[in-house]
Structures are given as C-alpha cells and as structure tokens.
Design a protein around this motif. Structure first.
Motif, short mmCIF file in Angstrom:
data_model
loop_
_atom_site.label_atom_id
_atom_site.label_comp_id
_atom_site.label_asym_id
_atom_site.label_seq_id
_atom_site.Cartn_x
_atom_site.Cartn_y
_atom_site.Cartn_z
N LYS A 66 0.92 -1.04 -0.12
CA LYS A 66 0.12 0.03 0.05
C LYS A 66 0.78 1.27 0.00
O LYS A 66 0.29 2.18 -0.51
CB LYS A 66 -1.17 0.02 1.25
CG LYS A 66 -0.59 0.05 2.49
CD LYS A 66 -1.50 0.02 3.52
CE LYS A 66 -0.92 0.16 4.99
NZ LYS A 66 0.16 -0.83 5.14
N ARG A 123 -4.39 2.00 8.11
CA ARG A 123 -5.00 0.88 8.35
C ARG A 123 -6.65 1.13 8.67
O ARG A 123 -7.55 0.40 8.76
CB ARG A 123 -4.72 0.19 9.84
CG ARG A 123 -3.18 -0.26 9.99
CD ARG A 123 -2.92 -1.53 9.17
NE ARG A 123 -1.86 -2.02 9.24
CZ ARG A 123 -0.46 -1.44 9.17
NH1 ARG A 123 -0.60 -0.33 8.27
NH2 ARG A 123 0.60 -1.91 9.07
N ASP A 124 -7.06 2.56 8.98
CA ASP A 124 -8.37 2.86 9.37
C ASP A 124 -8.65 3.96 8.60
O ASP A 124 -9.48 5.02 9.08
CB ASP A 124 -8.51 3.31 10.91
CG ASP A 124 -7.42 4.26 11.45
OD1 ASP A 124 -6.52 4.61 10.58
OD2 ASP A 124 -7.63 5.12 12.23
N ALA A 149 4.93 -0.09 17.26
CA ALA A 149 4.21 0.97 16.43
C ALA A 149 2.74 0.21 16.65
O ALA A 149 1.51 0.63 16.87
CB ALA A 149 4.33 1.43 14.96
N GLY A 205 1.14 5.49 9.01
CA GLY A 205 1.88 4.47 9.93
C GLY A 205 3.14 5.29 10.46
O GLY A 205 3.56 4.82 11.46
N ALA A 217 -0.42 1.51 18.63
CA ALA A 217 -1.73 1.72 17.80
C ALA A 217 -2.96 1.27 18.60
O ALA A 217 -3.88 1.54 17.85
CB ALA A 217 -1.35 1.48 16.39
N ALA A 221 8.57 -0.96 14.31
CA ALA A 221 7.29 -1.66 13.56
C ALA A 221 6.32 -2.20 14.83
O ALA A 221 5.19 -2.00 15.03
CB ALA A 221 7.71 -2.32 12.52
N ARG A 235 12.07 2.94 10.26
CA ARG A 235 11.64 1.66 9.49
C ARG A 235 11.95 0.32 10.27
O ARG A 235 11.87 -0.74 9.47
CB ARG A 235 12.17 1.74 8.30
CG ARG A 235 11.43 2.89 7.42
CD ARG A 235 10.26 2.41 6.75
NE ARG A 235 9.40 3.45 6.28
CZ ARG A 235 8.20 3.46 6.12
NH1 ARG A 235 7.64 2.63 6.70
NH2 ARG A 235 7.29 4.52 5.70
N ARG A 283 -7.64 -5.61 17.57
CA ARG A 283 -7.72 -4.55 18.40
C ARG A 283 -9.05 -3.77 18.45
O ARG A 283 -9.69 -3.91 17.52
CB ARG A 283 -6.64 -3.66 18.28
CG ARG A 283 -6.71 -2.66 17.10
CD ARG A 283 -5.65 -1.47 16.68
NE ARG A 283 -5.97 -0.91 15.69
CZ ARG A 283 -5.07 -0.61 14.60
NH1 ARG A 283 -3.86 -0.71 14.84
NH2 ARG A 283 -5.52 0.26 13.77
N ASP A 308 -3.13 -5.97 14.65
CA ASP A 308 -3.83 -4.85 14.12
C ASP A 308 -5.30 -5.21 13.75
O ASP A 308 -6.12 -4.21 13.72
CB ASP A 308 -3.13 -4.40 12.70
CG ASP A 308 -1.69 -3.90 13.02
OD1 ASP A 308 -1.50 -3.57 13.98
OD2 ASP A 308 -0.80 -3.83 12.04
O1 DC Z 1 2.10 0.81 7.87
P1 DC Z 1 2.87 0.71 8.87
O2 DC Z 1 3.57 -0.59 9.00
O3 DC Z 1 3.83 1.96 8.81
O4 DC Z 1 2.08 0.87 10.29
C1 DC Z 1 2.93 0.56 11.55
C2 DC Z 1 1.99 0.22 12.40
O5 DC Z 1 1.03 1.29 12.82
C3 DC Z 1 1.13 -0.93 12.18
O6 DC Z 1 1.38 -2.09 12.72
C4 DC Z 1 -0.31 -0.46 12.64
C5 DC Z 1 -0.19 1.16 12.90
N1 DC Z 1 -1.21 1.81 12.10
C6 DC Z 1 -2.46 2.03 12.49
O7 DC Z 1 -2.95 1.33 13.55
N2 DC Z 1 -3.42 2.75 11.80
C7 DC Z 1 -2.95 3.52 10.85
N3 DC Z 1 -3.53 4.24 10.20
C8 DC Z 1 -1.41 3.37 10.36
C9 DC Z 1 -0.65 2.43 10.95
#
Ligand code: DC
Length: 207
Positions: A15, A108-109, A76, A34, A80, A73, A68, A165, A162
């Motif tokens: 994505k 993600r959302d 995160a 992210g 999140a 990750a 990164r 949750r 993810d």
């Molecule tokens: O897309 P990414 O791998 O960089 O995202 C890192 C983490 O952040 C991912 O495990 C879930 C969270 N995330 C989220 O919950 N909502 C988003 N809009 C973007 C990322």
C-alpha cells in the motif's frame, strides 16, 4: 472539493508503494499515517509515555531515521492499539487531507474512521507468505540480518494485533475496492489503482 484517496491494508501488502506512485501520478500530496504511529513508538522505546508522545507529536518527528526498523514496527502496532494515542493523532491526519488539492493517505483505518467520506477507498492486501517474503527482501536489501521465518512471525503478530484490537481495527471499508497483490507485479498493482482513481475522478467531475 477535496479529492481524498484512502488506502488501507496489512503490513507489506504494497500500500505504501502504491500510495506514493498514485500520488505522484496525479500530483496529489501523500501521507503515510503509519509514520505517525512509528514516530510515537520510537519515542516510547526511548522511555516516553505513548499518549504524551502522541499529543506532542511534531511533523519533524516523522523524519527520524530509525522509524523503519522491526523494533519500531512492533512497538508501533502496540501503541496503535491505545485509543488515546489514536485520538491524539486524528487532527494531524484531518489537517493533512484538508490542504488544497488531492490527497492520498494510507494506513489501517483511513477509509473506515479517519476519512469515511473519501472519494476513493482502496484495500490493498496479499497473502501473509507473499508479504513476509517482500519485507524479508526489503530488510536484506537494507543489509539487515534477518531470517524469513522471523519476518513471517513478525508479520503474523502485527496482523493479529492490528485486526483484533478494539480501537479502529484494520478492516476494509464496506465501500472499498480490494486489490490483492499476491500475484501482481508492483506495476500491475499501481495500474489497477490508477484505473479505480481515474474512474472516481471522472465521476466527481460529473457531479
Ligand atoms: O503501515 P506501517 O507498517 O508503517 O504501520 C505501523 C503500525 O502502525 C501498524 O502495525 C499499525 C499502525 N497503524 C495504525 O494502526 N493505523 C494506521 N492508520 C497506520 C498504522
């Protein structure tokens, strides 16, 4: 009227690459949401409270160079899941899409919670195996010493967190168009995304 393209999907489905390529193609601005969670995670790993870190987040924090890494990750994905962290990051994302011109935002959302009225919603997915292989290759290219098994485990763990949750779980919006990239080259996936966006763009011009 703002033309917003919301792109969601699990880790390493492509994505980010698609978001960058379509933003470039249409001359839209792009936000990788992210990075917001990764920036909060990086501060958390240094001892900050995640909610306080998200409330104090500054644009420059998105340029930190360790964002990164696999450790960031994983963290995160943990921060999140905290409702207060997500709430603190909403304004940043809303201000971004309110700028002039078109905007692409991936995460993600985005299509479900942040921009439920986006003109285009894409859900980019791929099998966990294909995603782990891609992430493994990326890490190898960046000279990181990892095994495919470890990356696969990492991808599965993040997916699980993810998707399950309570706060804004990863899911496709009911009106999202899904692109499954398991068997697609990146060029083919970008082409498919451009086609969907062009169709929506024509439709909004007719409104
Ligand atoms: O897309 P990414 O791998 O960089 O995202 C890192 C983490 O952040 C991912 O495990 C879930 C969270 N995330 C989220 O919950 N909502 C988003 N809009 C973007 C990322």
């Amino acid at each position: 009227m703002k033309f917003v393209v919301a792109i969601d999907g699990p880790a390493a489905a492509g994505k980010g690459t698609i978001a960058k390529a379509v933003a470039n193609h249409f001359g839209f601005s792009h936000l990788d949401s992210g990075l917001l969670y990764r920036a909060v995670a990086a501060k958390t790993l240094k001892g900050a409270d995640p909610v306080a870190a998200s409330e104090a987040l500054h644009e420059d924090d998105l340029k930190a160079d360790n964002l990164r890494s696999p450790e960031v990750a994983q963290m995160a994905s943990k921060v999140a899941a905290l409702e207060d962290v997500r709430l603190a990051l909403i304004d940043f994302q809303h201000s971004f899409v309110q700028q002039d011109g078109g905007a692409v935002i991936d995460g993600r959302d985005i299509g479900t919670v942040i921009c439920p009225d986006a003109a285009v919603k894409l859900y980019i997915t791929a099998s966990p195996e294909a995603r782990a292989k891609r992430r493994f290759q990326e890490l190898l290219n960046g000279n990181k010493s990892v095994t495919l098994e470890a990356v696969f485990k990492d991808v599965k763990e993040r997916d699980e967190r993810d998707v399950t949750r309570h706060a804004s779980p990863l899911k496709a919006a009911s009106d999202a168009i899904t692109i499954n990239t398991t068997e697609l080259t990146i060029e083919a996936a970008v082409k498919a995304a451009i086609k969907v966006i062009e169709t929506a763009f024509e439709r909004t011009k007719q409104l």
